[in-house]
Design a protein around this motif. Sequence first.
Motif, PDB file in Angstrom:
ATOM      1  N   GLN A  47       0.826  -1.207   0.000  1.00 16.91           N
ATOM      2  CA  GLN A  47       0.000   0.000   0.000  1.00 16.91           C
ATOM      3  C   GLN A  47       0.864   1.262   0.000  1.00 16.91           C
ATOM      4  N   PHE A  48       1.965   1.200   0.744  1.00 19.10           N
ATOM      5  CA  PHE A  48       2.873   2.346   0.850  1.00 19.10           C
ATOM      6  C   PHE A  48       3.401   2.739  -0.531  1.00 19.10           C
ATOM      7  N   HIS A  49       3.879   1.752  -1.286  1.00 17.97           N
ATOM      8  CA  HIS A  49       4.453   2.062  -2.597  1.00 17.97           C
ATOM      9  C   HIS A  49       3.374   2.362  -3.640  1.00 17.97           C
ATOM     10  N   LYS A  50       2.179   1.857  -3.409  1.00 17.50           N
ATOM     11  CA  LYS A  50       1.067   2.263  -4.273  1.00 17.50           C
ATOM     12  C   LYS A  50       0.809   3.761  -4.119  1.00 17.50           C
ATOM     13  N   GLU A  51       0.788   4.218  -2.877  1.00 15.84           N
ATOM     14  CA  GLU A  51       0.547   5.642  -2.615  1.00 15.84           C
ATOM     15  C   GLU A  51       1.696   6.511  -3.117  1.00 15.84           C
ATOM     16  N   LYS A  52       2.915   5.962  -3.088  1.00 17.91           N
ATOM     17  CA  LYS A  52       4.077   6.705  -3.589  1.00 17.91           C
ATOM     18  C   LYS A  52       4.140   6.718  -5.118  1.00 17.91           C
ATOM     19  N   GLY A  53       3.381   5.818  -5.736  1.00 17.78           N
ATOM     20  CA  GLY A  53       3.409   5.728  -7.192  1.00 17.78           C
ATOM     21  C   GLY A  53       4.677   5.103  -7.728  1.00 17.78           C
ATOM     22  N   ASN A  54       5.287   4.210  -6.944  1.00 16.40           N
ATOM     23  CA  ASN A  54       6.529   3.571  -7.364  1.00 16.40           C
ATOM     24  C   ASN A  54       6.254   2.273  -8.115  1.00 16.40           C
ATOM     25  N   LYS A  55       7.023   2.051  -9.129  1.00 14.57           N
ATOM     26  CA  LYS A  55       6.993   0.782  -9.852  1.00 14.57           C
ATOM     27  C   LYS A  55       7.976  -0.153  -9.148  1.00 14.57           C
ATOM     28  N   VAL A  56       7.488  -1.299  -8.652  1.00 12.46           N
ATOM     29  CA  VAL A  56       8.300  -2.108  -7.741  1.00 12.46           C
ATOM     30  C   VAL A  56       8.226  -3.592  -8.101  1.00 12.46           C
ATOM     31  N   ILE A  57       9.380  -4.261  -8.028  1.00  9.24           N
ATOM     32  CA  ILE A  57       9.421  -5.723  -8.017  1.00  9.24           C
ATOM     33  C   ILE A  57       9.715  -6.139  -6.584  1.00  9.24           C
ATOM     34  N   TYR A  58       8.877  -7.001  -6.022  1.00 11.42           N
ATOM     35  CA  TYR A  58       9.108  -7.545  -4.682  1.00 11.42           C
ATOM     36  C   TYR A  58       9.634  -8.974  -4.834  1.00 11.42           C
ATOM     37  N   SER A  59      10.718  -9.272  -4.151  1.00 11.68           N
ATOM     38  CA  SER A  59      11.271 -10.621  -4.141  1.00 11.68           C
ATOM     39  C   SER A  59      11.175 -11.162  -2.719  1.00 11.68           C
ATOM     40  N   PHE A  60      10.233 -12.054  -2.497  1.00 14.17           N
ATOM     41  CA  PHE A  60       9.991 -12.602  -1.165  1.00 14.17           C
ATOM     42  C   PHE A  60      10.761 -13.910  -1.023  1.00 14.17           C
ATOM     43  N   GLN A  61      11.615 -13.986  -0.004  1.00 21.84           N
ATOM     44  CA  GLN A  61      12.532 -15.099   0.171  1.00 21.84           C
ATOM     45  C   GLN A  61      12.387 -15.731   1.557  1.00 21.84           C
ATOM     46  N   ARG A  62      13.187 -16.756   1.790  1.00 23.72           N
ATOM     47  CA  ARG A  62      13.297 -17.383   3.112  1.00 23.72           C
ATOM     48  C   ARG A  62      14.621 -16.976   3.761  1.00 23.72           C
ATOM     49  N   GLU A  63      14.654 -17.045   5.082  1.00 20.35           N
ATOM     50  CA  GLU A  63      15.913 -16.825   5.785  1.00 20.35           C
ATOM     51  C   GLU A  63      16.940 -17.852   5.340  1.00 20.35           C
ATOM     52  N   ASN A  64      16.506 -19.101   5.204  1.00 21.06           N
ATOM     53  CA  ASN A  64      17.369 -20.155   4.678  1.00 21.06           C
ATOM     54  C   ASN A  64      17.306 -20.091   3.157  1.00 21.06           C
ATOM     55  N   ARG A  65      18.346 -19.563   2.556  1.00 22.55           N
ATOM     56  CA  ARG A  65      18.322 -19.310   1.125  1.00 22.55           C
ATOM     57  C   ARG A  65      18.518 -20.581   0.284  1.00 22.55           C
ATOM     58  N   ASP A  66      18.569 -21.740   0.936  1.00 21.24           N
ATOM     59  CA  ASP A  66      18.537 -22.984   0.174  1.00 21.24           C
ATOM     60  C   ASP A  66      17.185 -23.176  -0.502  1.00 21.24           C
ATOM     61  N   TYR A  67      16.185 -22.404  -0.044  1.00 16.27           N
ATOM     62  CA  TYR A  67      14.839 -22.543  -0.587  1.00 16.27           C
ATOM     63  C   TYR A  67      14.502 -21.349  -1.480  1.00 16.27           C
ATOM     64  N   PRO A  68      13.908 -21.602  -2.647  1.00 16.86           N
ATOM     65  CA  PRO A  68      13.603 -20.521  -3.586  1.00 16.86           C
ATOM     66  C   PRO A  68      12.515 -19.587  -3.079  1.00 16.86           C
ATOM     67  N   GLY A  69      12.551 -18.367  -3.593  1.00 21.30           N
ATOM     68  CA  GLY A  69      11.533 -17.386  -3.285  1.00 21.30           C
ATOM     69  C   GLY A  69      10.634 -17.130  -4.480  1.00 21.30           C
ATOM     70  N   MET A  70       9.814 -16.096  -4.354  1.00 27.30           N
ATOM     71  CA  MET A  70       8.895 -15.703  -5.420  1.00 27.30           C
ATOM     72  C   MET A  70       8.943 -14.190  -5.593  1.00 27.30           C
ATOM     73  N   ALA A  71       8.879 -13.740  -6.836  1.00 28.01           N
ATOM     74  CA  ALA A  71       8.846 -12.309  -7.128  1.00 28.01           C
ATOM     75  C   ALA A  71       7.503 -11.941  -7.757  1.00 28.01           C
ATOM     76  N   ILE A  72       7.044 -10.722  -7.482  1.00 25.05           N
ATOM     77  CA  ILE A  72       5.840 -10.187  -8.100  1.00 25.05           C
ATOM     78  C   ILE A  72       6.130  -8.770  -8.578  1.00 25.05           C
ATOM     79  N   VAL A  73       5.335  -8.286  -9.518  1.00 25.63           N
ATOM     80  CA  VAL A  73       5.538  -6.953 -10.094  1.00 25.63           C
ATOM     81  C   VAL A  73       4.343  -6.075  -9.765  1.00 25.63           C
ATOM     82  N   GLN A  74       4.623  -4.930  -9.134  1.00 24.65           N
ATOM     83  CA  GLN A  74       3.584  -3.935  -8.828  1.00 24.65           C
ATOM     84  C   GLN A  74       3.803  -2.721  -9.724  1.00 24.65           C
ATOM     85  N   ASN A  75       2.789  -2.367 -10.475  1.00 29.81           N
ATOM     86  CA  ASN A  75       2.873  -1.208 -11.363  1.00 29.81           C
ATOM     87  C   ASN A  75       2.785   0.090 -10.570  1.00 29.81           C
TER      88      ASN A  75
END
Length: 421
Positions: free
Chosen positions: A194-222
């Motif tokens: 919500q914060f970056h929506k209000e700022k009008g920023n184009k953002v890629i979020y990369s959500f990961q685990r603390e243990n980086r042996d496990y893959p994460g997921m990225a999403i794109v916010q316009n």
Amino acid sequence: MKRSLLVVFLWMLLSEINAQSVQNLYTEMALYGKRQRMAKDIRENVIAKTFLQDINEDNEHRFESACNAISQFLIKNDTVKLGFRKLFNAFDQLQYDTRKALLEAAYAVYPTEFTEQIQQIFRKQTDAKLFSMAAAYWIRANPSIDVSNQISIRTVEQFSEPDSFPILESLTHYVQDKIKPKKTSAPSVKDLIQFHKEKGNKVIYSFQRENRDYPGMAIVQNADGSFERRADGAIMMFEQLARSGSSLPYFISNGNTPQGMYSIQGTAVSRLGFIGPTPNIQLVMPLEDSSKNFFHGLKLSNEELISHYQNYWPASWLKFKPRLEALEAGKIGRSEIIAHGTTIDPEFFKDYPFYPLTPTMGCLCAKELWNVTTGKPLVSEQFNMYSAFMSTSGSKGYLIVINLNDKNGPVTRAELEALLK
């Protein structure tokens, strides 16, 4: 035309364009024969043939290359152990880059076997980075209060002004966390979105685990706050690994991708064979480049940049210290972290939880699988993410890397959908 039908129509059109474009990608690095020859050369020549030699001034560079290959491809066997023993015995006579490559490789594939040798290096090491690498190895092998105290004491003894070395400050925090690990989960993802929506920023979020042996997921916010979605309306998500080959801590070069905010500077195509022909997303960390580039036109001093960085986080995130890792890493001097694809044969990593994704030298690496007969992509999460980001106006924005929690398992679509609801 109703908006929902228009969205589906545009997405079908975009998918057709992207399908045509992605099929234009080709790499000989993925061809079966090329991969087989390369794997044989890495194992038999780059590593085994080198490690069976005695080290001298004329061949030391080969030992450095062998260590770098071990870190990237996670190769371990009796010949590797033999070579490591030779290198540790000659450590004081080695060039700086060879020392660093050895510590990185040992950390990557033998987490406890060389603790004694690395303790000896730690006790007399005067270079802050090599000191930190040795300390990180030791505290991981033996996460005890005694080892923590010895590291703290030696830091003060060895460096007259440890506060003047940003890497030592990060090391201190890292050691403390190893002794008293905190069960931390990321604050509200909704607040961040919500914060970056209000700022009008184009953002890629990369959500990961603390243990980086496990893959994460990225999403794109316009920039308008919307997410890039599939034809069925579901948010587009892209598998992405934030683990380096060595899996060293974030504050050490070639370590895991730091958490925090990066500035997207545009896109490019790499000339490096292992990254491949898929367009990558160019990133810079705070203090890696000028504030004008990082904040897309805002010129600040370094001190002002550090302060302004805090303005890109909602109030609920200001006590979440891991958001500062990218800032720390930039201050220390890490560089050249980007979001890219891969042509590396995933079979090197078949015994690891992140298979068939491949680790890097600290970048974000999306899932890419190639047809070994044609050299064409079978799956390219990197191309899909690049296309999603470029489907709206502008090639600049921000990328935010966050460890959601310490769960031992990949970040899943269902998990992210629940967080974003």
